[in-house]
Motif scaffolding. Structure first.
Motif, PDB file in Angstrom:
ATOM      1  N   ALA A  41       1.019  -1.200  -0.002  1.00 23.79           N
ATOM      2  CA  ALA A  41       0.145  -0.005   0.207  1.00 23.79           C
ATOM      3  C   ALA A  41       0.850   1.438  -0.557  1.00 23.79           C
ATOM      4  O   ALA A  41       0.615   2.068  -1.131  1.00 23.79           O
ATOM      5  N   ASP A  42       2.176   0.957   1.337  1.00 22.09           N
ATOM      6  CA  ASP A  42       2.797   2.198   0.858  1.00 22.09           C
ATOM      7  C   ASP A  42       3.246   2.605  -0.828  1.00 22.09           C
ATOM      8  O   ASP A  42       3.239   3.839  -1.474  1.00 22.09           O
ATOM      9  N   HIS A  43       3.555   2.004  -1.389  1.00 24.97           N
ATOM     10  CA  HIS A  43       4.533   1.709  -2.430  1.00 24.97           C
ATOM     11  C   HIS A  43       3.372   2.252  -3.626  1.00 24.97           C
ATOM     12  O   HIS A  43       3.578   3.290  -4.538  1.00 24.97           O
ATOM     13  N   ILE A  44       2.063   1.788  -3.420  1.00 20.75           N
ATOM     14  CA  ILE A  44       1.267   1.561  -5.210  1.00 20.75           C
ATOM     15  C   ILE A  44       0.568   3.165  -4.169  1.00 20.75           C
ATOM     16  O   ILE A  44       0.017   4.044  -5.033  1.00 20.75           O
ATOM     17  N   ALA A  45       0.611   4.412  -2.745  1.00 23.91           N
ATOM     18  CA  ALA A  45      -0.142   5.300  -2.470  1.00 23.91           C
ATOM     19  C   ALA A  45       0.995   6.121  -3.458  1.00 23.91           C
ATOM     20  O   ALA A  45       0.655   7.256  -3.504  1.00 23.91           O
ATOM     21  N   LEU A  68      -6.876  -8.538   0.574  1.00 22.61           N
ATOM     22  CA  LEU A  68      -7.444  -7.491   1.171  1.00 22.61           C
ATOM     23  C   LEU A  68      -6.259  -6.863   2.688  1.00 22.61           C
ATOM     24  O   LEU A  68      -7.338  -5.503   2.538  1.00 22.61           O
ATOM     25  N   PRO A  69      -5.492  -7.006   3.144  1.00 17.74           N
ATOM     26  CA  PRO A  69      -4.875  -6.117   3.288  1.00 17.74           C
ATOM     27  C   PRO A  69      -3.904  -5.029   3.297  1.00 17.74           C
ATOM     28  O   PRO A  69      -3.992  -3.815   3.575  1.00 17.74           O
ATOM     29  N   VAL A  70      -3.955  -5.570   2.017  1.00 19.87           N
ATOM     30  CA  VAL A  70      -3.764  -4.111   0.818  1.00 19.87           C
ATOM     31  C   VAL A  70      -4.924  -3.227   0.467  1.00 19.87           C
ATOM     32  O   VAL A  70      -4.478  -2.128   0.769  1.00 19.87           O
ATOM     33  N   TYR A  71      -5.668  -3.555  -0.215  1.00 23.15           N
ATOM     34  CA  TYR A  71      -6.659  -2.316  -0.058  1.00 23.15           C
ATOM     35  C   TYR A  71      -6.664  -1.693   1.359  1.00 23.15           C
ATOM     36  O   TYR A  71      -7.329  -0.753   1.220  1.00 23.15           O
ATOM     37  N   ALA A  72      -7.296  -2.416   2.887  1.00 28.58           N
ATOM     38  CA  ALA A  72      -6.940  -2.070   3.955  1.00 28.58           C
ATOM     39  C   ALA A  72      -6.446  -0.447   4.396  1.00 28.58           C
ATOM     40  O   ALA A  72      -6.263   0.197   3.789  1.00 28.58           O
ATOM     41  N   ALA A  73      -5.401  -1.266   3.852  1.00 27.77           N
ATOM     42  CA  ALA A  73      -4.448  -0.543   4.096  1.00 27.77           C
ATOM     43  C   ALA A  73      -4.094   0.854   3.604  1.00 27.77           C
ATOM     44  O   ALA A  73      -3.438   2.552   3.759  1.00 27.77           O
ATOM     45  N   LEU A  74      -4.344   0.831   2.449  1.00 28.86           N
ATOM     46  CA  LEU A  74      -4.881   2.002   1.247  1.00 28.86           C
ATOM     47  C   LEU A  74      -5.297   2.844   1.897  1.00 28.86           C
ATOM     48  O   LEU A  74      -5.536   4.551   1.274  1.00 28.86           O
ATOM     49  N   ARG A  75      -6.649   2.516   2.725  1.00 32.53           N
ATOM     50  CA  ARG A  75      -7.444   3.456   3.143  1.00 32.53           C
ATOM     51  C   ARG A  75      -7.082   4.583   3.797  1.00 32.53           C
ATOM     52  O   ARG A  75      -7.244   5.922   3.605  1.00 32.53           O
ATOM     53  N   THR A  76      -6.196   4.851   4.777  1.00 30.83           N
ATOM     54  CA  THR A  76      -5.596   5.845   5.669  1.00 30.83           C
ATOM     55  C   THR A  76      -4.625   6.409   4.069  1.00 30.83           C
ATOM     56  O   THR A  76      -4.416   7.800   4.008  1.00 30.83           O
ATOM     57  N   ARG A  85     -18.908  -6.933  -6.989  1.00 34.13           N
ATOM     58  CA  ARG A  85     -19.826  -6.467  -5.526  1.00 34.13           C
ATOM     59  C   ARG A  85     -18.392  -6.416  -4.778  1.00 34.13           C
ATOM     60  O   ARG A  85     -18.316  -5.198  -4.070  1.00 34.13           O
ATOM     61  N   VAL A  86     -17.872  -7.014  -4.756  1.00 34.79           N
ATOM     62  CA  VAL A  86     -16.142  -6.917  -3.789  1.00 34.79           C
ATOM     63  C   VAL A  86     -15.051  -6.105  -4.213  1.00 34.79           C
ATOM     64  O   VAL A  86     -15.088  -5.553  -3.583  1.00 34.79           O
ATOM     65  N   ILE A  87     -15.465  -5.949  -5.560  1.00 32.60           N
ATOM     66  CA  ILE A  87     -14.491  -4.800  -6.078  1.00 32.60           C
ATOM     67  C   ILE A  87     -15.125  -3.488  -5.296  1.00 32.60           C
ATOM     68  O   ILE A  87     -14.178  -2.639  -4.931  1.00 32.60           O
ATOM     69  N   GLU A  88     -16.161  -3.271  -5.479  1.00 30.13           N
ATOM     70  CA  GLU A  88     -17.091  -1.996  -4.613  1.00 30.13           C
ATOM     71  C   GLU A  88     -16.971  -2.144  -4.088  1.00 30.13           C
ATOM     72  O   GLU A  88     -16.888  -1.113  -3.101  1.00 30.13           O
ATOM     73  N   ARG A  89     -17.067  -3.294  -3.058  1.00 29.48           N
ATOM     74  CA  ARG A  89     -16.865  -2.958  -0.892  1.00 29.48           C
ATOM     75  C   ARG A  89     -16.082  -2.847  -0.656  1.00 29.48           C
ATOM     76  O   ARG A  89     -15.680  -1.877   0.466  1.00 29.48           O
ATOM     77  N   GLU A  90     -14.449  -3.402  -1.543  1.00 31.65           N
ATOM     78  CA  GLU A  90     -13.265  -3.581  -0.866  1.00 31.65           C
ATOM     79  C   GLU A  90     -12.587  -2.536  -1.524  1.00 31.65           C
ATOM     80  O   GLU A  90     -11.430  -2.450  -0.797  1.00 31.65           O
ATOM     81  N   VAL A  91     -12.425  -2.297  -2.240  1.00 30.85           N
ATOM     82  CA  VAL A  91     -12.140  -0.899  -3.277  1.00 30.85           C
ATOM     83  C   VAL A  91     -12.286   0.246  -3.426  1.00 30.85           C
ATOM     84  O   VAL A  91     -12.175   1.608  -2.784  1.00 30.85           O
ATOM     85  N   VAL A  92     -14.077   0.056  -4.188  1.00 32.55           N
ATOM     86  CA  VAL A  92     -13.516   1.463  -5.261  1.00 32.55           C
ATOM     87  C   VAL A  92     -14.703   2.605  -3.876  1.00 32.55           C
ATOM     88  O   VAL A  92     -13.943   3.867  -3.913  1.00 32.55           O
ATOM     89  N   ARG A  93     -15.785   1.885  -3.094  1.00 34.90           N
ATOM     90  CA  ARG A  93     -16.239   2.690  -1.939  1.00 34.90           C
ATOM     91  C   ARG A  93     -15.257   3.611  -1.044  1.00 34.90           C
ATOM     92  O   ARG A  93     -15.329   3.961  -0.661  1.00 34.90           O
ATOM     93  N   PRO A  94     -14.699   2.117  -0.275  1.00 32.77           N
ATOM     94  CA  PRO A  94     -13.285   2.814   0.712  1.00 32.77           C
ATOM     95  C   PRO A  94     -12.250   3.665   0.511  1.00 32.77           C
ATOM     96  O   PRO A  94     -11.944   4.240   1.190  1.00 32.77           O
ATOM     97  N   LEU A  95     -11.733   3.446  -1.078  1.00 41.59           N
ATOM     98  CA  LEU A  95     -11.118   4.144  -1.412  1.00 41.59           C
ATOM     99  C   LEU A  95     -11.482   5.454  -2.333  1.00 41.59           C
ATOM    100  O   LEU A  95     -10.550   6.346  -2.234  1.00 41.59           O
ATOM    101  N   GLY A  96     -12.471   5.870  -2.318  1.00 45.04           N
ATOM    102  CA  GLY A  96     -13.085   6.688  -3.685  1.00 45.04           C
ATOM    103  C   GLY A  96     -12.538   6.965  -4.623  1.00 45.04           C
ATOM    104  O   GLY A  96     -13.084   7.828  -4.938  1.00 45.04           O
ATOM    105  N   LEU A  97     -12.822   5.560  -5.391  1.00 43.07           N
ATOM    106  CA  LEU A  97     -12.598   5.169  -7.123  1.00 43.07           C
ATOM    107  C   LEU A  97     -13.382   6.373  -7.472  1.00 43.07           C
ATOM    108  O   LEU A  97     -14.336   5.687  -6.940  1.00 43.07           O
ATOM    109  N   ASP A  98     -13.561   6.271  -8.778  1.00 46.00           N
ATOM    110  CA  ASP A  98     -15.115   6.955  -9.692  1.00 46.00           C
ATOM    111  C   ASP A  98     -15.078   5.468 -10.585  1.00 46.00           C
ATOM    112  O   ASP A  98     -14.185   4.471 -11.061  1.00 46.00           O
TER     113      ASP A  98
END
Ligand code: F6R
Length: 259
Positions: free
Chosen positions: A18-22, A42-50, A81-94
């Motif tokens: 997540a550090d690298h992606i951010a 999932l730990p990557v997506y979770a860490a990306l939130r902050t 749905r999984v991508i919407e739930r775990e990535v799009v909404r929590p990270l605020g992607l379009d």
């Protein structure tokens, strides 16, 4: 050779990636990400939130690796749905910039080609996140998949359906078919980041990183790529022959090189 990074646990692996992606997104706001589903990322997506909080992600694009065929897109376990739930909404992607291969039946015969065009039109994938199946698949490229394959419909192995039964009422509820980026599609991404955690992945990881190049272990295709980071915990690294070398190389890697 892939760079192998042995981390304490899945949370540490998630934080590192997540550090690298951010940093990538901050540097290049129009980054194109390749997204995997399943438990591993999932730990990557979770860490990306902050890490992405307050960062402008409105230009980020993303492409998922795969989708089940014939599963209602509204089903909670469809990858849409999984991508919407775990990535799009929590990270605020379009949501309009996050794409999946179309697994619905009408038009399925050209859905693979359509997806390839979409990825090409976006300029290709900058960083592809990968998990690995216990049978050595990446995406849903099951054993026997051609290294040259492009996005297409595949039949899931019994093993994969049993592995994924935990998301459904049982193995028989897991769809039999999927549509997945091919190995050739995955190899076109500019950087591959493969994550694996737990003993159940140890044999597949060792085959992918140190075994012979073989379609019987599709993940071995990563050996053909010039930039691969393999992030594993101790359990997933437990059968690697060169583990001490990987630890030493990582411990002495110049900081400016990053992942
Ligand atoms: C999912 C995917 C698969 C998974 C693999 C491991 O999009 O492409 O290759 O990464 O099946 O699944 P988990 O992470 O659930 O063990």
């Amino acid at each position: 050779m892939a760079e192998v990074i042995i981390v304490r646990d899945a949370a540490a692996g998630g934080a590192l990636v997540a550090d690298h992606i951010a940093a990538l997104v901050r540097r290049r706001p129009e980054t194109v990400l390749g997204l995997a589903t399943g438990s591993t990322p999932l730990p990557v997506y979770a860490a990306l939130r902050t890490r992405l909080a307050g960062v402008d992600v409105s230009h980020v694009r993303a492409f998922a690796l795969d989708e089940y065929v014939g599963l209602d897109p509204a089903h909670p376990e469809s990858y849409a749905r999984v991508i919407e739930r775990e990535v799009v909404r929590p990270l605020g992607l379009d949501p309009a910039r996050v794409r999946l291969p179309r697994g619905t039946l009408p038009g399925i015969e050209h859905a693979g080609e359509d997806y390839e065009h979409e990825i090409a039109d976006a300029g290709g994938i900058d960083l592809q996140i990968l998990g690995i199946g216990s049978d050595g698949h990446i995406g849903f490229n099951e054993p026997g998949s051609s290294f040259a394959s492009r996005t297409r419909v595949k039949t899931l192995t019994r093993q994969t359906r049993e592995d994924n039964a935990r998301f459904f009422a049982g193995p028989d509820e897991v769809p039999r078919h999927c549509i997945t980026q091919g190995l050739g599609t995955i190899l076109d991404a500019r950087h591959l980041v493969l994550l694996a955690f737990g003993e159940g992945k140890a044999a597949a990881v060792a085959g992918a990183v140190e075994g012979p190049l073989t379609a019987s272990l599709p993940a071995s295709a990563i050996q053909l790529h010039e930039r691969v980071s393999v992030v594993v915990d101790e359990a997933a690294a437990s059968t690697l022959g060169f583990a001490d070398y990987y630890r030493e190389a990582w411990a002495h890697k110049p900081a400016w090189q990053g992942l």
